[in-house]
Design an enzyme around this catalytic site. Structure first.
Site, PDB file in Angstrom:
ATOM      1  CG  ASP A  32     -21.662 -33.084  -0.464  1.00 30.24           C
ATOM      2  OD1 ASP A  32     -22.705 -32.733  -1.210  1.00 30.24           O
ATOM      3  OD2 ASP A  32     -22.039 -33.093   0.841  1.00 30.24           O
ATOM      4  CB  ILE A  33     -23.488 -35.579  -5.013  1.00 32.71           C
ATOM      5  CG1 ILE A  33     -24.524 -35.400  -4.002  1.00 32.71           C
ATOM      6  CG2 ILE A  33     -22.764 -37.103  -5.082  1.00 32.71           C
ATOM      7  CD1 ILE A  33     -25.782 -36.302  -4.608  1.00 32.71           C
ATOM      8  CG  HIS A 101     -23.210 -37.112   6.323  1.00 29.66           C
ATOM      9  ND1 HIS A 101     -24.536 -37.715   6.525  1.00 29.66           N
ATOM     10  CD2 HIS A 101     -23.486 -36.184   5.715  1.00 29.66           C
ATOM     11  CE1 HIS A 101     -25.445 -36.924   6.413  1.00 29.66           C
ATOM     12  NE2 HIS A 101     -24.829 -35.963   5.702  1.00 29.66           N
ATOM     13  CG  LEU A 102     -16.849 -34.506   9.677  1.00 24.90           C
ATOM     14  CD1 LEU A 102     -16.973 -33.589  10.951  1.00 24.90           C
ATOM     15  CD2 LEU A 102     -15.169 -34.711   9.905  1.00 24.90           C
ATOM     16  CG  HIS A 103     -21.266 -31.764   5.641  1.00 26.73           C
ATOM     17  ND1 HIS A 103     -21.502 -31.713   4.469  1.00 26.73           N
ATOM     18  CD2 HIS A 103     -22.220 -32.155   6.479  1.00 26.73           C
ATOM     19  CE1 HIS A 103     -22.970 -32.328   4.412  1.00 26.73           C
ATOM     20  NE2 HIS A 103     -23.254 -32.757   5.498  1.00 26.73           N
TER      21      HIS A 103
END
Length: 146
Positions: A32-33, A101-103
């Site tokens: 993740d950015i 999107h899955l964190h």
């Protein structure tokens, strides 16, 4: 999806700034950015889905494979305590990119206190295992538990 979806661009390998940590024919995992913990990754399908609300009951196995890939990356990155992790989806309108999107976040106890609310199960965020149970019971998701 159009050419402007950043996650579609990443999944095609066209974004040279994003390091792909792991991928297969269906999924891609990268950092993740804006990480909220020492390990914060995103797992995305190469196929474009707008959000978790775009999924139907027959996508249960997709969610399961996304979670499995996320856990595999955590283990490859040295995370050994799989009880101190959080895997889940933000529920629209609390998404920043309109691509499923899955964190994947670890350790859970090190999530920034200023960001913890974004990753606490409720109206903003749903854990992957709970989401699978919801998907398995309905043909289309129209109700989102708070």
């Amino acid at each position: 999806m159009g050419d402007d979806c950043i996650f579609c661009i990443i999944s095609k390998g066209e974004d040279k700034e994003t390091e792909i940590l792991k991928q297969n024919e269906e999924l891609v995992c990268f950092r993740d950015i804006c990480p909220v913990a020492p390990h914060h990754y995103l797992v995305i399908p190469k196929e474009h889905f707008v959000s978790c609300q775009s999924l139907q009951w027959h996508h249960c196995s997709l969610v399961e494979r996304m979670a499995e890939l996320g856990k595999a990356v955590l283990q490859e990155q040295g995370v050994s305590d799989m009880t101190d992790i959080r895997l889940g989806f933000h529920i629209p309108p609390y998404t920043s990119v309109d691509h499923l999107h899955l964190h994947v976040v670890a350790p859970l106890n090190q999530i920034s206190k200023y960001m913890l609310y974004k990753f606490t199960p409720g109206e903003r965020f749903i854990e992957a295992d709970h989401f699978q149970k919801i998907l398995s019971k309905v043909e289309t998701c129209c109700c989102w538990p708070g």
